[in-house]
Motif scaffolding. Structure first.
Motif, PDB file in Angstrom:
ATOM      1  N   MET A  50       0.815  -1.207   0.000  1.00  0.00           N
ATOM      2  CA  MET A  50       0.000   0.000   0.000  1.00  0.00           C
ATOM      3  C   MET A  50       0.856   1.269   0.000  1.00  0.00           C
ATOM      4  SD  MET A  50      -3.075   0.949   2.648  1.00  0.00           S
ATOM      5  CE  MET A  50      -2.974   2.569   3.364  1.00  0.00           C
ATOM      6  N   LEU A  54      -7.766  -5.321   1.550  1.00  0.00           N
ATOM      7  CA  LEU A  54      -7.772  -3.934   2.055  1.00  0.00           C
ATOM      8  C   LEU A  54      -6.734  -3.083   1.337  1.00  0.00           C
ATOM      9  CD1 LEU A  54      -7.986  -2.534   5.604  1.00  0.00           C
ATOM     10  CD2 LEU A  54      -5.755  -2.413   4.500  1.00  0.00           C
ATOM     11  N   ASN A 112      -5.370  -3.622  -1.630  1.00  0.00           N
ATOM     12  CA  ASN A 112      -5.753  -3.442  -3.030  1.00  0.00           C
ATOM     13  C   ASN A 112      -6.835  -2.374  -3.178  1.00  0.00           C
ATOM     14  OD1 ASN A 112      -3.962  -5.368  -3.973  1.00  0.00           O
ATOM     15  ND2 ASN A 112      -5.471  -7.001  -4.095  1.00  0.00           N
ATOM     16  N   GLY A 113      -7.815  -2.395  -2.281  1.00  0.00           N
ATOM     17  CA  GLY A 113      -8.870  -1.382  -2.336  1.00  0.00           C
ATOM     18  C   GLY A 113      -8.324   0.016  -2.114  1.00  0.00           C
ATOM     19  N   ALA A 114      -7.382   0.125  -1.182  1.00  0.00           N
ATOM     20  CA  ALA A 114      -6.762   1.420  -0.886  1.00  0.00           C
ATOM     21  C   ALA A 114      -6.018   1.958  -2.103  1.00  0.00           C
ATOM     22  CB  ALA A 114      -5.804   1.275   0.293  1.00  0.00           C
ATOM     23  N   SER A 124      -8.347   3.169  -4.959  1.00  0.00           N
ATOM     24  CA  SER A 124      -8.917   4.490  -4.709  1.00  0.00           C
ATOM     25  C   SER A 124      -7.847   5.579  -4.745  1.00  0.00           C
ATOM     26  CB  SER A 124      -9.646   4.517  -3.362  1.00  0.00           C
ATOM     27  OG  SER A 124     -10.823   3.742  -3.436  1.00  0.00           O
ATOM     28  N   PHE A 125      -6.657   5.256  -4.277  1.00  0.00           N
ATOM     29  CA  PHE A 125      -5.543   6.194  -4.402  1.00  0.00           C
ATOM     30  C   PHE A 125      -5.307   6.536  -5.866  1.00  0.00           C
ATOM     31  CE2 PHE A 125      -1.045   6.759  -5.457  1.00  0.00           C
ATOM     32  CZ  PHE A 125      -0.754   7.910  -4.733  1.00  0.00           C
TER      33      PHE A 125
END
Lengths: 199, 199
Positions: free
Chosen positions: B87, B127, B129-131, B134-135
Motif C-alpha cells: 500500500m 484492504l 488493493n482497495g486502498a 482508490s488512491f
C-alpha cells in the motif's frame, strides 16, 4: 437489540441514533461525548470500550478522520492520519469486537463516495474509504456464527451541503433519511458484505 | 521512453519487462535483484532510487506484499505488513516520483481481484488493493503536467495458477498476455485514473 454507535453525536451518527433508539438500546460512543469515551486510533481504548459494554448485537461506526490536502502537498505522514483513524480505527473496532459480538450480530462501517469520485484534496480520504470497502467485502466473507458486516458509503449528505458543498462541485446531496435507512438496512436486514452506496 | 519497473523480476514484472524492453529503456528495480536494489517499505530507499535514476518517462510498480491469514487470526499488526509494503510502498513511489516524472509521463501501480472478490485469508491483501485502487483514481485526477496514473488489477494469473490455484476456487486464470497488455495500455496509451481490470 443492544447497539454500540461509535460517533453517535456526529452529523450522521446523531440521526442514526435518533432512529435506532426508537426500538433498540443504544450505547453512544464518542471521542469526547456520548455515554463512553473512546479513542478510535488506539486498539487499547477500543478494547476498553468493549470491556465496559460487554456483549452486543450490533456495532456501528460513523466516525474517523483523514487528511484533506492538495495532492501536490501530500506527504507520507499525511496518509497515516487517515490510516490510524478512519481506516485502522474501523478495522480495529471489528477485530476487537469479534469476541463481543453476539451470534447473528452485525458490524456496520462507514466510508463515502470519495473512494470512487474524488474531489480536490481527497486522496488521503479516498484511499481510506477504498481500503475499508474492500475490508468489509473480505471480512464479511469470513465471519463466523452468522455475524454480518456491511459498509455504508454515503455521498455528500444534505446536512453537510451548506458547509461543504462548494468542495463538492456538481455532487448531488443525498437526503439524511436515505443515509439513515442504509444503517437500518445493515443492522435490521439480512445482507452481508454489501457496500451500501447512498449516492 | 525511459521506464523504471519496480518488481522487474517478479512473476508479472518479468513478463512486462520482456515486452517493454523491445522498444524502451528499462531500469529494473528489485528488493534483491535487478539493476538497482530498493526497499519499497522505506521512503528514503525509494528517494535514493530516483536520485540514481534521474528523470523518467514512466514508472511501473509490480511489487509489494501483504499478510495472508484467516480472518479469525488476523491482528492489527498483520495489516501493517501490507500497509507498509504493497500500500504505502506504491503510494510512496508516486509521492517521491512527482519530481522525477517527465511531463506527460505515467505511473502504473498494481492491485488485484481480491479487493472485490476475496478468498480465504485475503482480508489484509484485499484492504491494501482497495486502498491503492482508490488512491489511483484520486491521485490521477490531481496530477499536473499531463502526468497520468493507472492501476492494473489482475485476477489469478496463469503463471501462478499451478502454485496458487487451489487457494482460488473457481477463479478463472487470466493469460499473461492480457496482463502484460494492461501495463502496455497504461504506459503507451492515453488514459488516466483507470483501474484496468484483467479478470
Amino acid at each position: 437489540m443492544k447497539i454500540v454507535i461509535v460517533g453517535a453525536t456526529g452529523t450522521i451518527g446523531a440521526k442514526v441514533t435518533a432512529e435506532l433508539e426508537k426500538r433498540h438500546e443504544i450505547i453512544k460512543v464518542g471521542s469526547s461525548s456520548g455515554d463512553i469515551q473512546m479513542d478510535m486510533t488506539s486498539y487499547e481504548s477500543i478494547e476498553k470500550m468493549y470491556k465496559r459494554v460487554g456483549k452486543v448485537d450490533a456495532v456501528i461506526v460513523a466516525a474517523g478522520s483523514a487528511t484533506m490536502k492538495p495532492f501536490s502537498e501530500l506527504e507520507e505522514e499525511d496518509f497515516y492520519v487517515g490510516i490510524k483513524s478512519k481506516m485502522m480505527g474501523q478495522v480495529n473496532v471489528v477485530l476487537a469486537g469479534r469476541e463481543y459480538i453476539n451470534d447473528n450480530g452485525s458490524f456496520t462501517l462507514t466510508t463515502g463516495i470519495l473512494s470512487e469520485d474524488p474531489i480536490k484534496g481527497s486522496v488521503g480520504l479516498g484511499l481510506v474509504n477504498g481500503a475499508v470497502n474492500s475490508f468489509g467485502i473480505s471480512a464479511a466473507a469470513e465471519m463466523k456464527r452468522g455475524v454480518r458486516l456491511n459498509v455504508v458509503s454515503p455521498g455528500l449528505v444534505e446536512d453537510s451541503a451548506a458547509e461543504l458543498g462548494s468542495y463538492f462541485p456538481g455532487h448531488n446531496p443525498v437526503t439524511m433519511d436515505k443515509v439513515v435507512n442504509a444503517y437500518v438496512k445493515s443492522v435490521e436486514g439480512i445482507r452481508t458484505g454489501e457496500i451500501i452506496k447512498v449516492y
